[in-house]
Design a protein around this motif. Structure first.
Motif, short mmCIF file in Angstrom:
data_model
loop_
_atom_site.label_atom_id
_atom_site.label_comp_id
_atom_site.label_asym_id
_atom_site.label_seq_id
_atom_site.Cartn_x
_atom_site.Cartn_y
_atom_site.Cartn_z
N LYS A 71 52.12 -92.69 30.81
CA LYS A 71 51.49 -92.03 29.42
C LYS A 71 52.82 -91.27 28.93
CE LYS A 71 47.41 -90.04 27.86
NZ LYS A 71 46.79 -91.01 27.23
N LEU A 72 53.52 -90.65 29.60
CA LEU A 72 54.46 -89.89 28.91
C LEU A 72 55.74 -90.32 28.30
CD1 LEU A 72 54.48 -86.96 31.89
CD2 LEU A 72 53.24 -86.94 29.65
N THR A 73 55.87 -91.64 28.77
CA THR A 73 57.18 -92.10 28.59
C THR A 73 56.97 -93.10 27.50
OG1 THR A 73 56.90 -94.14 30.02
CG2 THR A 73 58.38 -92.30 30.59
N GLY A 74 55.79 -93.75 27.39
CA GLY A 74 55.24 -94.52 26.31
C GLY A 74 55.76 -96.12 26.29
N ARG A 75 56.64 -96.20 27.62
CA ARG A 75 57.25 -97.55 27.53
C ARG A 75 57.47 -97.83 29.17
NH1 ARG A 75 62.15 -96.92 29.42
NH2 ARG A 75 63.31 -94.81 29.11
N THR A 110 47.74 -96.36 31.52
CA THR A 110 48.72 -95.63 31.36
C THR A 110 48.90 -94.40 32.45
OG1 THR A 110 47.68 -94.29 29.73
CG2 THR A 110 49.06 -96.28 28.92
N PHE A 111 47.74 -94.31 33.13
CA PHE A 111 47.75 -93.38 34.33
C PHE A 111 46.69 -93.64 35.19
CE2 PHE A 111 45.16 -91.74 31.10
CZ PHE A 111 43.97 -91.35 31.55
N THR A 112 46.72 -93.04 36.62
CA THR A 112 46.26 -93.33 37.60
C THR A 112 44.70 -93.68 37.51
OG1 THR A 112 47.86 -92.04 38.75
CG2 THR A 112 46.00 -93.19 40.20
#
Length: 192
Positions: A71-75, A110-112
């Motif tokens: 989620k934080l990197t977006g890639r 995008t996250f757990t």
């Protein structure tokens, strides 16, 4: 003046509080036969290799890799030729001998919590009943991933099993990974 003695940076025995924290965070169960193997998203390959090893050994017929990117990197933070964590894990699983039809697809998380929630949507759409699963993940991720997957795959009648004086394990799961009552679900977390 006497030279100061250097202390061993890693003592032979950890203080009890550190032992307790480690026991809580780093979950590990011996694998048992399961309906499928969950793989939360990652750009690392150790847990993917372990999932393939367990699948090929007959512990589960299906593997469900999950993940788009962090989620934080977006890639996707691994090999830039892969558009998603799922694509990376799928290719690695196939290279390790897992057949394409044994791999379920979840490529939006995008996250757990999304890994667990969207994996539940995949199994529901396919009409798969998950009574027992193996969760392969990195050791530092094990407790959090286990909590989320247990929440996404609740089983109403698991019973209660004491894991210590006055405590019960989360969601009624046993510490050793086996159900305490007939028909209850169990977990098997296999961190790397």
């Amino acid at each position: 003046m006497e030279p100061t003695q250097m202390r061993d940076p890693i003592p032979d025995q950890l203080p009890p509080v550190i032992e307790a924290i480690s026991d809580f965070i780093f979950v590990r169960d011996e694998p048992a036969p399961a309906d499928l193997i969950f793989l939360p998203g990652s750009s690392h390959d150790e847990h993917v290799r372990k999932a393939a090893e367990l699948c090929l050994a007959g512990y589960a017929p299906l593997i469900l890799p999950s993940g788009l990117h962090g989620k934080l990197t977006g890639r996707f933070s691994g090999d830039p030729s892969y558009p998603s964590e799922f694509a990376f894990m799928r290719d690695l699983l196939i290279s390790l001998g897992i057949r394409d039809e044994q791999i379920l697809k979840e490529d939006r998380a995008t996250f757990t919590w999304e890994n667990a929630l969207f994996s539940r949507q995949v199994t529901d759409r396919r009409g798969l009943r998950v009574d027992r699963a193996i969760l392969c993940c990195r050791a530092c991720h094990a407790r959090r991933a286990l909590f989320y997957y247990q929440s996404a795959f609740p089983v109403p009648d698991r019973g209660r099993a004491a894991s210590g004086p006055g405590r019960s394990p989360p969601h009624g799961f046993s510490d050793c990974g086996y159900p305490r009552r007939p028909g209850g679900a169990s977990r098997a977390a296999v961190p790397i």
